[in-house]
Design a protein around this motif. Structure first.
Motif, PDB file in Angstrom:
ATOM      1  N   CYS A  68     -95.320-116.056  -9.480  1.00 16.46           N
ATOM      2  CA  CYS A  68     -94.332-117.037  -9.017  1.00 16.46           C
ATOM      3  C   CYS A  68     -93.789-117.767 -10.245  1.00 16.46           C
ATOM      4  O   CYS A  68     -94.318-117.623 -11.358  1.00 16.46           O
ATOM      5  CB  CYS A  68     -94.952-118.019  -8.024  1.00 16.46           C
ATOM      6  SG  CYS A  68     -96.183-119.092  -8.756  1.00 16.46           S
ATOM      7  N   GLY A  69     -92.747-118.557 -10.014  1.00 13.32           N
ATOM      8  CA  GLY A  69     -92.109-119.257 -11.121  1.00 13.32           C
ATOM      9  C   GLY A  69     -93.020-120.282 -11.760  1.00 13.32           C
ATOM     10  O   GLY A  69     -93.002-120.480 -12.987  1.00 13.32           O
ATOM     11  N   TYR A  70     -93.822-120.939 -10.939  1.00  8.26           N
ATOM     12  CA  TYR A  70     -94.745-121.940 -11.474  1.00  8.26           C
ATOM     13  C   TYR A  70     -95.680-121.273 -12.487  1.00  8.26           C
ATOM     14  O   TYR A  70     -95.916-121.783 -13.590  1.00  8.26           O
ATOM     15  CB  TYR A  70     -95.536-122.582 -10.320  1.00  8.26           C
ATOM     16  CG  TYR A  70     -96.400-123.724 -10.770  1.00  8.26           C
ATOM     17  CD1 TYR A  70     -95.926-125.030 -10.735  1.00  8.26           C
ATOM     18  CD2 TYR A  70     -97.681-123.499 -11.263  1.00  8.26           C
ATOM     19  CE1 TYR A  70     -96.701-126.081 -11.183  1.00  8.26           C
ATOM     20  CE2 TYR A  70     -98.461-124.537 -11.714  1.00  8.26           C
ATOM     21  CZ  TYR A  70     -97.979-125.823 -11.667  1.00  8.26           C
ATOM     22  OH  TYR A  70     -98.747-126.863 -12.115  1.00  8.26           O
ATOM     23  N   ASN A  86     -93.870-120.129 -15.790  1.00  5.11           N
ATOM     24  CA  ASN A  86     -93.645-121.211 -16.762  1.00  5.11           C
ATOM     25  C   ASN A  86     -94.949-121.686 -17.404  1.00  5.11           C
ATOM     26  O   ASN A  86     -95.022-121.824 -18.630  1.00  5.11           O
ATOM     27  CB  ASN A  86     -92.941-122.395 -16.075  1.00  5.11           C
ATOM     28  CG  ASN A  86     -91.437-122.186 -16.047  1.00  5.11           C
ATOM     29  OD1 ASN A  86     -90.880-121.450 -16.859  1.00  5.11           O
ATOM     30  ND2 ASN A  86     -90.775-122.836 -15.112  1.00  5.11           N
ATOM     31  N   SER A 118     -93.189-127.408 -13.369  1.00  2.19           N
ATOM     32  CA  SER A 118     -93.972-126.281 -13.896  1.00  2.19           C
ATOM     33  C   SER A 118     -93.799-126.150 -15.418  1.00  2.19           C
ATOM     34  O   SER A 118     -94.692-125.656 -16.105  1.00  2.19           O
ATOM     35  CB  SER A 118     -93.562-124.969 -13.210  1.00  2.19           C
ATOM     36  OG  SER A 118     -92.168-124.760 -13.307  1.00  2.19           O
ATOM     37  N   ASP A 157     -84.291-126.224 -18.046  1.00  4.80           N
ATOM     38  CA  ASP A 157     -83.748-125.595 -16.838  1.00  4.80           C
ATOM     39  C   ASP A 157     -82.304-125.269 -17.182  1.00  4.80           C
ATOM     40  O   ASP A 157     -81.680-125.996 -17.967  1.00  4.80           O
ATOM     41  CB  ASP A 157     -83.682-126.607 -15.686  1.00  4.80           C
ATOM     42  CG  ASP A 157     -85.028-126.898 -15.032  1.00  4.80           C
ATOM     43  OD1 ASP A 157     -86.063-126.467 -15.551  1.00  4.80           O
ATOM     44  OD2 ASP A 157     -85.009-127.579 -13.982  1.00  4.80           O
ATOM     45  N   SER A 214     -82.914-128.507 -10.866  1.00  3.80           N
ATOM     46  CA  SER A 214     -83.233-128.249  -9.464  1.00  3.80           C
ATOM     47  C   SER A 214     -82.984-129.423  -8.528  1.00  3.80           C
ATOM     48  O   SER A 214     -82.803-129.223  -7.338  1.00  3.80           O
ATOM     49  CB  SER A 214     -84.692-127.806  -9.349  1.00  3.80           C
ATOM     50  OG  SER A 214     -85.548-128.760  -9.936  1.00  3.80           O
ATOM     51  N   ASP A 250     -85.078-121.732 -18.127  1.00  2.00           N
ATOM     52  CA  ASP A 250     -85.559-121.483 -16.767  1.00  2.00           C
ATOM     53  C   ASP A 250     -84.326-121.335 -15.879  1.00  2.00           C
ATOM     54  O   ASP A 250     -83.628-122.298 -15.587  1.00  2.00           O
ATOM     55  CB  ASP A 250     -86.432-122.671 -16.320  1.00  2.00           C
ATOM     56  CG  ASP A 250     -86.904-122.540 -14.867  1.00  2.00           C
ATOM     57  OD1 ASP A 250     -86.266-121.809 -14.098  1.00  2.00           O
ATOM     58  OD2 ASP A 250     -87.897-123.209 -14.515  1.00  2.00           O
ATOM     59  N   MET A 299     -86.516-117.043 -18.436  1.00  2.00           N
ATOM     60  CA  MET A 299     -87.379-117.031 -17.252  1.00  2.00           C
ATOM     61  C   MET A 299     -86.506-117.212 -16.003  1.00  2.00           C
ATOM     62  O   MET A 299     -85.469-117.875 -16.046  1.00  2.00           O
ATOM     63  CB  MET A 299     -88.393-118.179 -17.381  1.00  2.00           C
ATOM     64  CG  MET A 299     -89.294-118.388 -16.189  1.00  2.00           C
ATOM     65  SD  MET A 299     -88.488-119.516 -15.017  1.00  2.00           S
ATOM     66  CE  MET A 299     -89.675-119.518 -13.693  1.00  2.00           C
ATOM     67  N   THR A 334     -86.660-116.773 -11.275  1.00  2.28           N
ATOM     68  CA  THR A 334     -87.523-116.493 -10.118  1.00  2.28           C
ATOM     69  C   THR A 334     -86.846-115.505  -9.175  1.00  2.28           C
ATOM     70  O   THR A 334     -85.630-115.357  -9.170  1.00  2.28           O
ATOM     71  CB  THR A 334     -87.844-117.773  -9.326  1.00  2.28           C
ATOM     72  OG1 THR A 334     -86.620-118.325  -8.865  1.00  2.28           O
ATOM     73  CG2 THR A 334     -88.580-118.780 -10.161  1.00  2.28           C
ATOM     74  N   SER A 382     -87.685-115.948  -6.009  1.00  2.00           N
ATOM     75  CA  SER A 382     -87.962-116.668  -4.762  1.00  2.00           C
ATOM     76  C   SER A 382     -86.773-117.468  -4.255  1.00  2.00           C
ATOM     77  O   SER A 382     -86.840-118.065  -3.196  1.00  2.00           O
ATOM     78  CB  SER A 382     -89.138-117.620  -4.990  1.00  2.00           C
ATOM     79  OG  SER A 382     -88.912-118.405  -6.159  1.00  2.00           O
ATOM     80  N   LYS A 383     -85.683-117.481  -5.005  1.00  2.00           N
ATOM     81  CA  LYS A 383     -84.555-118.317  -4.585  1.00  2.00           C
ATOM     82  C   LYS A 383     -83.389-117.407  -4.179  1.00  2.00           C
ATOM     83  O   LYS A 383     -83.422-116.874  -3.090  1.00  2.00           O
ATOM     84  CB  LYS A 383     -84.265-119.329  -5.678  1.00  2.00           C
ATOM     85  CG  LYS A 383     -85.557-120.179  -5.896  1.00  2.00           C
ATOM     86  CD  LYS A 383     -85.426-121.219  -6.914  1.00  2.00           C
ATOM     87  CE  LYS A 383     -86.679-122.023  -7.197  1.00  2.00           C
ATOM     88  NZ  LYS A 383     -87.940-121.750  -6.576  1.00  2.00           N
ATOM     89  N   GLY A 430     -91.962-114.259  -6.343  1.00  2.00           N
ATOM     90  CA  GLY A 430     -92.319-113.768  -7.671  1.00  2.00           C
ATOM     91  C   GLY A 430     -91.344-114.317  -8.693  1.00  2.00           C
ATOM     92  O   GLY A 430     -90.405-115.062  -8.357  1.00  2.00           O
TER      93      GLY A 430
HETATM   94  C1  LIG Z   1     -86.487-124.900 -12.039  1.00  2.00           C
HETATM   95  C2  LIG Z   1     -87.668-124.285 -11.335  1.00  2.00           C
HETATM   96  N1  LIG Z   1     -88.548-123.560 -12.046  1.00  2.00           N
HETATM   97  C3  LIG Z   1     -89.623-123.005 -11.474  1.00  2.00           C
HETATM   98  C4  LIG Z   1     -89.856-123.136 -10.122  1.00  2.00           C
HETATM   99  C5  LIG Z   1     -91.082-122.530  -9.543  1.00  2.00           C
HETATM  100  O1  LIG Z   1     -90.747-121.309  -8.933  1.00  2.00           O
HETATM  101  P1  LIG Z   1     -91.665-120.699  -7.764  1.00  2.00           P
HETATM  102  O2  LIG Z   1     -91.265-121.401  -6.511  1.00  2.00           O
HETATM  103  O3  LIG Z   1     -91.326-119.244  -7.764  1.00  2.00           O
HETATM  104  O4  LIG Z   1     -93.073-120.982  -8.139  1.00  2.00           O
HETATM  105  C6  LIG Z   1     -88.949-123.888  -9.337  1.00  2.00           C
HETATM  106  C7  LIG Z   1     -89.102-124.101  -7.899  1.00  2.00           C
HETATM  107  O5  LIG Z   1     -89.868-123.780  -7.150  1.00  2.00           O
HETATM  108  C8  LIG Z   1     -87.843-124.475  -9.961  1.00  2.00           C
HETATM  109  O6  LIG Z   1     -87.006-125.225  -9.263  1.00  2.00           O
END
Ligand SMILES: Cc1ncc(COP(=O)(O)O)c(C=O)c1O
Length: 386
Positions: free
Chosen positions: A105-107, A110, A133, A174, A178, A203, A232, A234, A236-237, A243
């Motif tokens: 996942c993105g978290y 990062n 993250s 970023d 977000s 990101d 980086m 994601t 997931s969006k 992932g």
């Molecule tokens: C800018 C940013 N980076 C990373 C993430 C983390 O991604 P993930 O939800 O896939 O863990 C998010 C949001 O969830 C985000 O908004």
């Protein structure tokens, strides 16, 4: 323990910062059923409307039949599934990089990447509004953290110029913020990193699939993708899946395979999840009209909200903050909107700085013009009542 936690929760409640969870009993989409009520969804990150797309569902289903569900172990233990490799190859091709690595996942992408690239001797320069993250990755790395004011290139230059030449320097930002929906001044950041010998990590979580001529992200939109060391993003969006990835040089990916603890010490994402992500990339590439649609709907909704007197900061993306400032009022407004059939979440500290609570409104390509009209009507009424 119970008493201590109860008192802490009570404090959160009294500050309007207590969080609760709702239950969704439909698929993700423009209209969802939340706590038994059908509402128009204006808070997901499913920007291209792909989360429930039949092509993703069928790709995951086929993979389930072929490879089963669980992945069994970390990728370094049992090996990569072929689908992981196909997904990474496609991501690298799209991003125009030598290689890409998929994280759970993105978290984790990062935290794992930053802590693999930075150590006690490193200085990490991080935009004040970067995602949690990123902040957690820096803390984990034990590097020295220097936070620069949001998008303030001059302040960043001041910090870079006063940092010793012998220190490793990493600038992280970023690309689409977000919670504010504005974008980073990437061209200027690239120039600064070059001037001061710093590495640049971006990101693209909220830009991938949405910004740029092919949807590769803001770096592509601004023509600087080749100058960014670590890209980086994601799945997931906008990709409607799950992932995340890091794209860059072969050496970067090789380093992460060896050193990113959130890659090494965790079970691989299930192959069916990777298969859905791969199918999503195909749809995103083949249907650029989704990207154009979400951006044009976002402009309309932003203008409509501004017309109601809302402050939407410097948003230029499908993320539209409606500034409320007071946390309790933000919750009241969100509750009223829900009654009126609109799902728009209140975002409060610590997710955003103190005194800057807001409703985070997001648009997707699946919304209709009529949905926007309903959303604006509900906002007009809620704002007049709360
Ligand atoms: C800018 C940013 N980076 C990373 C993430 C983390 O991604 P993930 O939800 O896939 O863990 C998010 C949001 O969830 C985000 O908004």
């Amino acid at each position: 323990m119970k008493e201590v936690l109860r008192a802490e929760l009570e404090t959160l409640r009294s500050q309007g910062l207590y969080r609760t969870r709702r239950v969704m009993s439909s698929a993700q989409g423009r209209e969802v059923v939340i706590d038994g009520k059908t509402v128009l969804n204006f808070c997901s990150n499913d920007y291209l409307g792909l989360a429930a797309d039949a092509r993703l569902v069928s790709a995951a289903g086929e993979s389930l039949g072929r490879s089963g569900f669980g992945s069994g172990a970390s990728r370094l233990i049992c090996g990569d599934f072929e689908t992981h490799r196909l997904l990474e190859a496609e991501l690298a091709r799209w991003k125009g990089t030598e290689a890409a690595l998929v994280f759970s996942c993105g978290y984790m992408a990062n935290t794992g990447t930053i802590s693999a690239l930075a150590d006690r001797e490193t200085v990490v320069f991080s935009d004040r509004l970067n995602h949690a993250s990123i902040v957690d990755g820096i803390i984990l790395s034990r590097a020295e953290l220097r936070r620069y004011p949001h998008n303030d290139v001059a302040a960043l230059e001041g910090m870079l110029s006063s940092t010793g030449e012998d220190r490793r320097k990493l600038v992280v930002t970023d690309t689409v913020f977000s919670m504010d929906g504005d974008v980073a001044p990437l061209r200027e950041l690239v120039a600064l990193c070059r001037k001061y010998g710093a590495w640049l990590m971006v990101d693209e979580a909220h830009a991938f699939g949405v910004m740029g001529p092919t949807g590769a992200g803001l770096a592509e939109a601004l023509g600087v993708a080749g100058d960014v060391d670590v890209q980086m993003g994601t799945l997931s969006k906008a990709a409607g899946s799950f992932g995340a990835y890091v794209a860059g040089s072969k050496e970067l990916v090789d380093h992460l395979v060896n050193r990113a603890r959130s890659f090494v010490y965790t079970t691989a994402i299930p192959p069916s999840v990777a298969a859905a992500g791969l199918a999503a990339l195909g749809v995103m590439r083949a249907e650029p009209e989704r990207r154009q649609r979400v951006l044009s709907l976002a402009t309309k909704l932003r203008q409509g909200l501004a017309g109601l007197g809302c402050d939407t900061l410097n948003s230029t993306t499908p993320i539209i903050p409606v500034m409320v400032k007071d946390a309790e009022r933000a919750v009241r407004l969100s509750g009223k909107l829900f009654e009126l059939g609109i799902l728009a979440q209140a975002i409060r500290p610590p997710t955003v700085p103190s005194g800057s609570a807001r409703l985070r409104v997001t648009v997707t390509a699946a919304h209709t013009e009529e949905d926007l009209v309903r959303c604006l009507e509900a906002f007009r009424e809620a704002l007049s009542r709360c």
